[in-house]
Structures are given as C-alpha cells and as structure tokens.
Design an enzyme around this catalytic site. Structure first.
Site, short mmCIF file in Angstrom:
data_model
loop_
_atom_site.label_atom_id
_atom_site.label_comp_id
_atom_site.label_asym_id
_atom_site.label_seq_id
_atom_site.Cartn_x
_atom_site.Cartn_y
_atom_site.Cartn_z
N ARG A 1 47.56 62.30 39.49
CA ARG A 1 48.04 62.61 40.94
C ARG A 1 47.45 61.61 41.85
O ARG A 1 46.29 61.03 41.63
CB ARG A 1 47.60 64.20 41.46
CG ARG A 1 48.53 64.88 40.97
CD ARG A 1 48.50 66.49 42.02
NE ARG A 1 47.87 67.40 41.40
CZ ARG A 1 47.39 68.58 42.02
NH1 ARG A 1 47.97 68.74 43.10
NH2 ARG A 1 46.58 69.18 41.25
N ARG B 84 39.28 58.12 43.55
CA ARG B 84 37.74 58.72 43.64
C ARG B 84 37.08 58.28 42.39
O ARG B 84 35.76 58.35 42.61
CB ARG B 84 38.19 60.29 43.39
CG ARG B 84 38.69 60.81 44.69
CD ARG B 84 38.73 62.25 44.87
NE ARG B 84 39.35 63.02 43.91
CZ ARG B 84 40.92 63.20 44.01
NH1 ARG B 84 41.60 62.89 45.13
NH2 ARG B 84 41.52 63.89 43.19
N HIS C 254 56.52 69.70 37.62
CA HIS C 254 56.74 69.13 36.16
C HIS C 254 58.19 68.64 36.20
O HIS C 254 58.91 68.62 37.08
CB HIS C 254 56.82 70.28 34.94
CG HIS C 254 55.39 70.41 34.57
ND1 HIS C 254 54.95 69.54 33.72
CD2 HIS C 254 54.49 71.69 34.28
CE1 HIS C 254 53.54 69.90 33.26
NE2 HIS C 254 53.66 70.95 33.69
N ASN D 223 61.16 70.23 38.07
CA ASN D 223 61.16 70.09 39.56
C ASN D 223 61.26 68.79 39.94
O ASN D 223 62.17 68.59 40.99
CB ASN D 223 59.52 70.36 39.86
CG ASN D 223 59.00 71.62 39.29
OD1 ASN D 223 57.94 71.45 38.56
ND2 ASN D 223 59.70 72.96 39.47
N ASP E 23 60.78 62.99 32.42
CA ASP E 23 59.60 62.53 31.69
C ASP E 23 59.79 61.14 30.96
O ASP E 23 59.12 60.44 31.33
CB ASP E 23 58.97 63.57 30.67
CG ASP E 23 57.98 64.37 31.27
OD1 ASP E 23 57.63 64.24 32.63
OD2 ASP E 23 57.94 65.46 30.59
#
Length: 382
Positions: free
Chosen positions: A91, A97, A132, A135, A162
């Site tokens: 994400r 980070r 997923h 969606n 995908d």
C-alpha cells in the site's frame, strides 16, 4: 535452429516479495530472460513449500532479508543500485516508511525504474483503502459487464484485475520505462493501478457504447453471452461447447451444421430475437455429447471449440503441439508466452530455497560483510 538468448537477457530486476500481480509481473520478466532477484522474509519454511508449487514464483532466485533491520535496508539499496528495475506491491507509504521509497533509490541509481503495483493507485481518495481484485474491477466498470442477463455481476476469477489489468500492465509499463531509461539515463516511477488497468482492458466496450452498439444491461450484448451465436452451450453429457460465429460466413456455416434453415434465423443481429434463438440452440446442443459436436463441426469454419477442463486443456492435441503447457518440479503449468522467431524463452524452474549468501557474493558483498549481516540478524535470526 539455434535460438538467440531471451530478449530480456541482461536486465536485472529486484522484486520485493508480495502476492498476486507483483509476482506475475516478475514471472513474465523472468520468463523472457530478465534476472529477477526476489527479496523475501527469512525463515518461512511453509512459504518455501508453497513456492515450490507456485508458477508465479518460477525462474528466479531468492534473497532472505529482514527489512525491519536497517542493515537489510542498506543491502536492498545496494542491490537496487545495480539493477534496471524494482517491483513492489505494498500500500502507498509502506516502502517509504522502510526507507526504500523511490526518492532514495532513484538518488542512488538515477536509471532505476521503480514499479509500484496497487489496486487503487498511488493517489486518489481511495489510495490507502484495502481491497482485492473484485473491488478494483468493480469501480472500473469491468465487473458490471460480466454475468448473465438478469443475474448478478460474476467475478471473472482474478484475471481482469490482478493479472490482465495489474501484473501484465506493470510488466509493459516497466519495459517501456526501461527503454526510455536506456535512451536518456533517467528512470522513473511506474504507478500501476488495477482500477486503471482493468478500465483500459474495457476500451473496446467503451467504443461500442459510443457507437450505440452496447447496452448497460449485462448478458444482452454481442460479446457477453447475449447473442445466440456467441455463447456457450451444454451438451448431452453435461459438458460444454463454445460458439463465436459473428461474421456472416461463420454464421452461415453454423446454420449449415445445425440445420438452422428457417427464416427466423436470418436476422442475426436483431437483439429482440436472440433469447428465442438461444433457447432453440440450447435445446439442439443438448441432443449430442460434446465430442459428437466436435466431430460434427470438424472442417467447418464456424468459430467453434469445446470447453476444456484443466487436465483436458493440458493434453489437447493443439496445446501439446505448441507446447502450451510444461511440467517443472512436478507441477503442470502454462509455458512462457508469447513466442519469438529468433529468441528463446526461459524454461520454467520452480522456486527453491533462498540463496542469500551466494547472491550477495555475486553482487559484490565480501565475506566479512555477509558475516556482519548474519551477526546483525539482517538475514534472519542472528
């Protein structure tokens, strides 16, 4: 004929281990000759047993790094300095980070192409939402178009989001950006969103809508099972056949094989009569077995094929003649595609145990450096 090396031979790609479309993109690049190094979490023995059976992870080597360790982050950055591309599927914000976002990696290696695979994309109000395949193709309009008349939307497995709109689109985008980087010396970020990619796959349907040739109700259109001459039909033995007789000459051949002599079959492209004609075709197809229909259609240009299961597909004479399926590590799987007239593709090899020390040595790490990484626990338990 001796084939030349695979067309992507010489490219080096780092893959940050993930699931679904990222590994599919990496598989495609590896199938066509790129050296793909997969950075995976250390110590996942169950994962290794799964990987040995997963075609998505074939034909590349693995380094085990604990990316929660600063020493491992430095290793990943050093590897990326020697590579043409990197694939990640977290994400938005996760790689930043970790200290492995595009900014530091492109500073280290200005020619790097940084491939980002997400569902919603790197920007927009839903960018950080979970999701997923089902969606992502829901908001792109693709899912709405799949299903029977009067029925609910049916997910086309996870092929459209995908793999078609995700992994394959990322592979294309990365290669396009790598070509530009080779010409200009400047890499960039490839923001591949499955919402975007699945929308692109619907481009022809959007064109049909603009021409007034596609309605909003699923299962009532030319290519979605609405037409009697473009659909699947059950046979007497409970199996299925497919018909795609769109062009007039193919429709004429279909009528000849099926004995569709009456004038009611003349208005081929009149949607009002499609349900009635489809019901009659369904009745006729249930009168013979699938293999009997295969024999009946042989030699006729109808656009006909039997609907095959997995084992049947792998053993079908046409697929066998083309080598469309191969076996590697005891796993039957699709062969690399497409094919080349001059170049080889890479014979699939299933994933094995991490080769961390050997690979780090090949990428210029000294024995002392590798020992220090062990001591720091960067490759797992110290």
């Amino acid at each position: 004929m001796t084939l030349a090396p695979p067309p992507l031979a010489g490219l080096r790609i780092i893959e940050i281990a993930g699931i679904g479309p990222g590994p599919f993109c990496a598989m495609m690049l590896a199938d066509h000759g790129a050296e793909v190094i997969r950075i995976a979490r250390p110590g996942d023995d169950g994962g290794l047993s799964v990987a040995a059976k997963d075609p998505l992870l074939r034909s590349r080597r693995t380094i085990a790094l604990d990316l929660k360790k600063p020493e491992a982050i430095l290793v990943a950055r050093r590897l990326a300095q020697q590579c043409d591309g990197l694939i990640e599927g977290f994400r938005p914000g996760v790689m930043e980070r970790l200290g492995l976002g595009p900014e530091p990696l492109l500073a280290d290696n200005p020619r790097l192409v940084y491939g980002r695979m997400t569902g919603w994309g790197q920007s927009g109000p839903m960018a950080r939402d979970v999701g997923h395949d089902i969606n992502y193709i829901a908001i792109s309009g693709a899912l709405h178009a799949v299903g029977t008349a009067g029925g609910k939307p049916v997910p086309p497995i996870n092929l459209v989001g995908d793999f078609g709109g995700g992994g394959m689109m990322l592979a294309f985008g990365m290669l396009a950006a790598i070509l530009q980087a080779q010409a200009t010396g400047r890499g960039q970020v490839v923001d591949c969103a499955m919402t975007d990619g699945s929308a692109v796959l619907m481009s022809m349907v959007w064109g049909f809508r603009a021409m007034g040739r596609w309605g909003n109700d699923r299962g009532t259109n030319l290519l979605d099972g609405g037409a009697h001459f473009y659909d699947t039909y059950e046979t007497a033995d409970g199996k299925w056949v497919s018909i795609g007789a769109i062009e007039p000459q193919f429709y004429k051949a279909l009528r000849g094989v099926m004995g569709l002599d009456g004038p009611e079959w003349d208005p081929q492209f009149a949607p009002a009569v499609w349900p009635t004609l489809k019901a009659e075709l369904a009745r006729r197809f249930r009168q013979r077995s699938r293999d009997e229909w295969v024999a009946a259609f042989a030699g006729h240009e109808v656009c006909f094929a039997p609907v095959l299961g997995f084992d049947e597909a792998a053993s079908h004479p046409h697929n066998r003649a083309r080598g469309a399926f191969v076996e590697a590590g005891g796993v039957v799987q699709p062969a690399p595609a497409p094919r080349y007239s001059m170049s080889a593709t890479v014979p699939p090899a299933m994933a094995g145990a991490p080769e961390t020390e050997a690979l780090l040595g090949e990428y210029g790490f000294s024995e002392d450096e590798i020992a220090a990484l062990h001591e720091a626990g960067a490759m797992g338990s110290a």
